[in-house]
Design a protein around this motif. Structure first.
Motif, PDB file in Angstrom:
ATOM      1  N   ASP A  70       0.849  -1.196   0.000  1.00  0.00           N
ATOM      2  CA  ASP A  70       0.000   0.000   0.000  1.00  0.00           C
ATOM      3  C   ASP A  70       0.882   1.241   0.000  1.00  0.00           C
ATOM      4  O   ASP A  70       2.105   1.173   0.158  1.00  0.00           O
ATOM      5  CB  ASP A  70      -0.956   0.010   1.201  1.00  0.00           C
ATOM      6  N   GLU A  71       0.254   2.368  -0.254  1.00  0.00           N
ATOM      7  CA  GLU A  71       0.980   3.643  -0.287  1.00  0.00           C
ATOM      8  C   GLU A  71       0.042   4.751   0.143  1.00  0.00           C
ATOM      9  O   GLU A  71      -1.172   4.678  -0.080  1.00  0.00           O
ATOM     10  CB  GLU A  71       1.522   3.903  -1.690  1.00  0.00           C
ATOM     11  N   ARG A  72       0.628   5.742   0.748  1.00  0.00           N
ATOM     12  CA  ARG A  72      -0.170   6.931   1.057  1.00  0.00           C
ATOM     13  C   ARG A  72      -0.209   7.789  -0.190  1.00  0.00           C
ATOM     14  O   ARG A  72       0.753   7.854  -0.962  1.00  0.00           O
ATOM     15  CB  ARG A  72       0.460   7.686   2.219  1.00  0.00           C
ATOM     16  N   CYS A  73      -1.312   8.476  -0.410  1.00  0.00           N
ATOM     17  CA  CYS A  73      -1.432   9.336  -1.609  1.00  0.00           C
ATOM     18  C   CYS A  73      -0.764  10.674  -1.334  1.00  0.00           C
ATOM     19  O   CYS A  73      -1.417  11.696  -1.100  1.00  0.00           O
ATOM     20  CB  CYS A  73      -2.895   9.509  -1.998  1.00  0.00           C
ATOM     21  N   SER A  81       5.541   8.979   2.763  1.00  0.00           N
ATOM     22  CA  SER A  81       5.542   8.019   1.642  1.00  0.00           C
ATOM     23  C   SER A  81       6.241   6.710   2.029  1.00  0.00           C
ATOM     24  O   SER A  81       7.390   6.714   2.492  1.00  0.00           O
ATOM     25  CB  SER A  81       6.280   8.653   0.451  1.00  0.00           C
ATOM     26  N   ASN A  82       5.571   5.593   1.776  1.00  0.00           N
ATOM     27  CA  ASN A  82       6.192   4.278   2.012  1.00  0.00           C
ATOM     28  C   ASN A  82       7.346   4.049   1.035  1.00  0.00           C
ATOM     29  O   ASN A  82       8.346   3.421   1.358  1.00  0.00           O
ATOM     30  CB  ASN A  82       5.160   3.158   1.879  1.00  0.00           C
ATOM     31  N   GLY A 106       1.764   7.941  -5.740  1.00  0.00           N
ATOM     32  CA  GLY A 106       0.970   8.624  -4.713  1.00  0.00           C
ATOM     33  C   GLY A 106       0.673  10.076  -5.031  1.00  0.00           C
ATOM     34  O   GLY A 106      -0.214  10.681  -4.449  1.00  0.00           O
ATOM     35  N   SER A 147      -3.569  -1.268   3.538  1.00  0.00           N
ATOM     36  CA  SER A 147      -4.520  -0.206   3.913  1.00  0.00           C
ATOM     37  C   SER A 147      -5.935  -0.738   3.913  1.00  0.00           C
ATOM     38  O   SER A 147      -6.905  -0.058   3.540  1.00  0.00           O
ATOM     39  CB  SER A 147      -4.382   0.998   2.961  1.00  0.00           C
ATOM     40  N   GLU A 164      -8.386   2.566  -4.105  1.00  0.00           N
ATOM     41  CA  GLU A 164      -8.147   3.760  -3.284  1.00  0.00           C
ATOM     42  C   GLU A 164      -9.074   3.705  -2.063  1.00  0.00           C
ATOM     43  O   GLU A 164     -10.172   3.142  -2.137  1.00  0.00           O
ATOM     44  CB  GLU A 164      -8.399   5.039  -4.099  1.00  0.00           C
ATOM     45  N   THR A 172      -5.704  10.813   5.319  1.00  0.00           N
ATOM     46  CA  THR A 172      -5.052  10.623   4.010  1.00  0.00           C
ATOM     47  C   THR A 172      -5.835   9.623   3.165  1.00  0.00           C
ATOM     48  O   THR A 172      -6.465   8.702   3.683  1.00  0.00           O
ATOM     49  CB  THR A 172      -3.645  10.009   4.172  1.00  0.00           C
ATOM     50  N   ARG A 174      -5.289   6.595   0.498  1.00  0.00           N
ATOM     51  CA  ARG A 174      -4.240   5.597   0.295  1.00  0.00           C
ATOM     52  C   ARG A 174      -4.633   4.703  -0.875  1.00  0.00           C
ATOM     53  O   ARG A 174      -5.781   4.675  -1.290  1.00  0.00           O
ATOM     54  CB  ARG A 174      -4.076   4.721   1.550  1.00  0.00           C
ATOM     55  N   THR A 176      -4.210   0.584  -1.906  1.00  0.00           N
ATOM     56  CA  THR A 176      -3.834  -0.687  -1.279  1.00  0.00           C
ATOM     57  C   THR A 176      -4.067  -1.867  -2.227  1.00  0.00           C
ATOM     58  O   THR A 176      -4.980  -1.831  -3.065  1.00  0.00           O
ATOM     59  CB  THR A 176      -4.658  -0.916   0.006  1.00  0.00           C
TER      60      THR A 176
END
Ligand code: 6PG
Length: 241
Positions: A70-73, A81-82, A106, A147, A164, A172, A174, A176
């Protein structure tokens, strides 16, 4: 399998060792290692170990393809940020080709970031099943993983590869991987450290939730499932009846 380690350091070494082992097996078998990494704070030390001289030479990095669970937007250079965390801890210290790094964009609008990632996944897995060789996951104190947060629609998403999701905690959006993708992996390992995760770990491993599973309980991979935890996180496991 649940493996409990006396210290966080021992846990991180075990995680790095498992990565090396999985990478060697997959590369020997298919010539490549497709891995989806977790974000957050827990795995950072394990990534630093993998990028250190003690581990770096033990992986055939040009065969490794790095994705994220997953990543944060947020932009790739954002402290949340991952991708940024992984680049700082690992990617900047290993000879991995840039084309082998498949980050989630992101910086795009959440729906576009999710769609782009789905295209990236479909392209890499040649429009076949999305079968990661290894997925490393974390566990939130609320029982989320990647996420997939409790009470979110995405936790029950069965069709999309990635999606999303807005997460009120941290305010936030995200992107996933969805549970079906996580469950199609050849091997999944949860990495859980710290006393603040002990209640969630006990609840996730204790099973019965009367049809209202925590997201981490949805992860029942076709392949192997390992729980790598330290003694702090395992503090309440004796309470399981
Ligand atoms: C993220 C992670 C998330 C994480 C858990 C645990 O983007 O934050 O992918 O699923 O693994 O929230 O986070 P910590 O390791 O920071 O406790």
């Amino acid at each position: 399998m649940i493996q409990i380690y006396e210290s966080s350091d021992a846990l991180m070494r075990a995680a790095a060792d498992m990565f090396v082992e999985r990478a060697g097996l997959a590369t020997a078998e298919s010539g490549r290692f497709a891995v989806a990494l977790s974000g957050g704070e827990t795995p950072k030390r394990a990534y630093e170990l993998l990028g250190s001289s003690a581990y770096r030479e033990r992986v055939k990095w040009d065969a490794v393809h790095v994705f994220w669970g997953d990543e944060r937007c947020v932009p790739p250079d954002d402290p949340r940020s991952n991708y940024r965390m992984t680049r700082t801890a690992l990617l900047d210290h290993i000879p991995i080709p840039e084309r082998n790094i498949h980050r989630i964009f992101g910086e795009l609008a959440p729906m576009n970031a999710a769609s782009q990632y789905e295209s990236e996944l479909a392209g890499f897995f040649e429009d076949g099943p999305i079968g990661f060789d290894f997925i490393l996951l974390g566990l939130g104190a609320d029982g989320h993983t990647a996420s997939l947060f409790p009470g979110t629609r995405v936790a029950g998403e069965e069709n999309r590869l990635a999606a999303e999701v807005y997460v009120a905690k941290g305010d936030t959006w995200r992107v996933t991987l969805t549970a079906p993708v996580l469950n199609n992996a050849h091997a999944v390992a949860f990495l859980v450290s710290g006393r603040e995760k002990a209640e969630a770990l006990r609840d996730v491993l204790s099973g019965d939730r009367e049809g209202n599973p925590l997201p981490a309980q949805l992860i029942k991979p076709a392949g192997s499932l390992d729980w790598l935890v330290d003694s702090q996180a395992a503090a309440l496991l004796g309470e399981r009846d």
